[in-house]
Design a protein around this motif. Sequence first.
Motif, PDB file in Angstrom:
ATOM      1  N   ASP A  54       0.845  -1.200   0.000  1.00  0.00           N
ATOM      2  CA  ASP A  54       0.000   0.000   0.000  1.00  0.00           C
ATOM      3  C   ASP A  54       0.878   1.247   0.000  1.00  0.00           C
ATOM      4  OD1 ASP A  54      -1.985   1.908   0.316  1.00  0.00           O
ATOM      5  OD2 ASP A  54      -2.966   0.899   1.990  1.00  0.00           O
ATOM      6  N   ASP A  55       1.887   1.259   0.861  1.00  0.00           N
ATOM      7  CA  ASP A  55       2.786   2.412   0.931  1.00  0.00           C
ATOM      8  C   ASP A  55       3.594   2.563  -0.363  1.00  0.00           C
ATOM      9  OD1 ASP A  55       4.266   4.525   2.544  1.00  0.00           O
ATOM     10  OD2 ASP A  55       5.920   3.178   2.033  1.00  0.00           O
ATOM     11  N   SER A  57       2.817   1.490  -3.431  1.00  0.00           N
ATOM     12  CA  SER A  57       1.960   1.905  -4.548  1.00  0.00           C
ATOM     13  C   SER A  57       1.517   3.349  -4.405  1.00  0.00           C
ATOM     14  CB  SER A  57       0.744   0.968  -4.656  1.00  0.00           C
ATOM     15  OG  SER A  57      -0.096   1.069  -3.522  1.00  0.00           O
ATOM     16  N   ALA A  58       1.390   3.830  -3.171  1.00  0.00           N
ATOM     17  CA  ALA A  58       1.051   5.251  -2.976  1.00  0.00           C
ATOM     18  C   ALA A  58       2.157   6.151  -3.507  1.00  0.00           C
ATOM     19  CB  ALA A  58       0.805   5.525  -1.493  1.00  0.00           C
ATOM     20  N   ASP A  62       0.227   6.072  -7.659  1.00  0.00           N
ATOM     21  CA  ASP A  62      -0.939   6.916  -7.410  1.00  0.00           C
ATOM     22  C   ASP A  62      -0.797   8.196  -8.228  1.00  0.00           C
ATOM     23  OD1 ASP A  62      -3.144   8.258  -6.535  1.00  0.00           O
ATOM     24  OD2 ASP A  62      -2.495   8.467  -4.457  1.00  0.00           O
ATOM     25  N   ASP A 263     -13.853  -5.645  -2.636  1.00  0.00           N
ATOM     26  CA  ASP A 263     -14.745  -4.813  -1.825  1.00  0.00           C
ATOM     27  C   ASP A 263     -16.068  -5.522  -1.558  1.00  0.00           C
ATOM     28  OD1 ASP A 263     -13.003  -2.733  -1.468  1.00  0.00           O
ATOM     29  OD2 ASP A 263     -14.016  -1.335  -2.810  1.00  0.00           O
ATOM     30  N   ARG A 306      -3.125  -0.536  -7.769  1.00  0.00           N
ATOM     31  CA  ARG A 306      -3.051   0.029  -6.411  1.00  0.00           C
ATOM     32  C   ARG A 306      -4.411  -0.077  -5.710  1.00  0.00           C
ATOM     33  NH1 ARG A 306      -1.822   3.144  -2.278  1.00  0.00           N
ATOM     34  NH2 ARG A 306      -3.009   5.032  -1.834  1.00  0.00           N
ATOM     35  N   SER A 307      -5.494   0.230  -6.420  1.00  0.00           N
ATOM     36  CA  SER A 307      -6.827   0.110  -5.820  1.00  0.00           C
ATOM     37  C   SER A 307      -7.079  -1.321  -5.352  1.00  0.00           C
ATOM     38  CB  SER A 307      -7.906   0.513  -6.830  1.00  0.00           C
ATOM     39  OG  SER A 307      -7.794   1.868  -7.189  1.00  0.00           O
ATOM     40  N   ARG A 310      -5.226  -2.033  -2.102  1.00  0.00           N
ATOM     41  CA  ARG A 310      -5.899  -1.418  -0.953  1.00  0.00           C
ATOM     42  C   ARG A 310      -7.166  -2.182  -0.582  1.00  0.00           C
ATOM     43  NH1 ARG A 310      -6.672   4.740  -1.227  1.00  0.00           N
ATOM     44  NH2 ARG A 310      -6.338   4.531   1.019  1.00  0.00           N
ATOM     45  N   SER A 311      -7.889  -2.661  -1.606  1.00  0.00           N
ATOM     46  CA  SER A 311      -9.099  -3.430  -1.341  1.00  0.00           C
ATOM     47  C   SER A 311      -8.762  -4.766  -0.696  1.00  0.00           C
ATOM     48  CB  SER A 311      -9.862  -3.637  -2.644  1.00  0.00           C
ATOM     49  OG  SER A 311     -11.058  -4.343  -2.425  1.00  0.00           O
ATOM     50  N   ARG A 313      -6.144  -5.341   1.104  1.00  0.00           N
ATOM     51  CA  ARG A 313      -5.700  -5.048   2.475  1.00  0.00           C
ATOM     52  C   ARG A 313      -6.905  -4.881   3.407  1.00  0.00           C
ATOM     53  NH1 ARG A 313      -2.133   0.192   4.652  1.00  0.00           N
ATOM     54  NH2 ARG A 313      -1.703  -0.717   6.731  1.00  0.00           N
ATOM     55  N   ALA A 314      -7.927  -4.170   2.939  1.00  0.00           N
ATOM     56  CA  ALA A 314      -9.127  -3.987   3.770  1.00  0.00           C
ATOM     57  C   ALA A 314      -9.843  -5.322   3.997  1.00  0.00           C
ATOM     58  CB  ALA A 314     -10.069  -2.990   3.099  1.00  0.00           C
TER      59      ALA A 314
END
Length: 322
Positions: A54-55, A57-58, A62, A263, A306-307, A310-311, A313-314
Amino acid sequence: MRTVEVALPAGTSGAELAAGVRTWVESPPLRDLVGRFGGDWPAGNLTEVLAGLDDFSARHWDFRDGRERPDAREPAFDLGTVGLILDSAAALGLVRALPPPLPRYAHLLVLGGLAHACLRRVGYAAHLLRTGPAVTGEVAVLGSFRPLTGPERQVLADAGVTGCATEVDALDAGVRAAFGLAAPAEEDGHDAAHPHHSWSSRTYRPAGSPPVRVLAAPSSEPERRRAHTADTQRFWAEHVRLRAGDPVLMVTAPIYVPFQHCDALRTLTVPYGCRIDTVGVDPALTGLARVPEPTLTPGRYLQEIRSAIRSLRALHATLTPA
C-alpha cells in the motif's frame, strides 16, 4: 502477454478468502511490477506485506493525487515498462472480460460509475439476461446521487440520453433504454433535502425478465461524504434479505474487477455468507459501441492495481481482526 490469470479470492469461508488474498498478493506479476519500479518486496507476514505494498503503490502508482479518476495524470514510461505493466495487468485480471462461471445466480448486481460506464454496464447486464446465466431473484443497479459533470452530460447527449442530473439518473436511463421501458412499476425513497441522507428505489418489471431495481443509498457517514459503493451494497442486501449461500453475479468494467470484487467480498460475503462472482463488460459486444470506453493507459492500470492492493488489504483486515 501472460496466458494464465491469477485467481481472485473466492469462496464463502474466511479461510478460503484469506488463501485467495495471499495467492493474488504474492503472485509473480505483482512481484515483477514492484521490482521494475525499484522496490524490494516487503518483509513480514501478509498483514505487513499488504501495508508495505500500500505504501509503495502510494509513492509510485498513485497518479490521482486526491482527484477523481478522469483527472489523474498520465506518466511517461519506456517501452519495456509499458509492456510489463500491460502483461501484469492482464495476468492480475484487469484486462480480459471473462464469462460468468455459473449457469444460475440468485441476484445480478450492476455497479454505477461515470456516465459512459452506467450505460455500458446496464446494457451488458441486459445482454447477460438474454444469453445466460439465469437470475432467479432481482437485478440490482447500484448508484449514487453524485452530480454528473459537464463532460459526462455530453457523453449522454451524444448517446441520445437527456434529462440526467446524477449518476443514478444515468443508470435509470440506461435501464429504460436497455429493457425498452418507459417508467418504473414501483418507486420508493426518502428525500431528506440533502443527497448524503436521501435514498431512492425504482423497480422495473420487464416482461420475461427478473425485476430490475435502480437503487441509491444514504451515506453511512453523511457528515463527511456521499454514499459509496459499499453503502449501497449493504443497503441493497438489507432490502433484498440476502441469504447465506446465495450466488451473486456483479458487473463492472474489467479494469475494476479485482478491487471491486474484493470490496464486495468484504461488504457482502463476509457478513452475509453469499458467493460473489465479478465480471467485466465485454468490449467486443457491438451493442455497446454507441458509448465507447475511454482509452485505458499504463497509468490507469497501475492506478487500479493500487486500488486492488488497498481493497485486498481492507478485506484481509476484516478477516484477521486485531
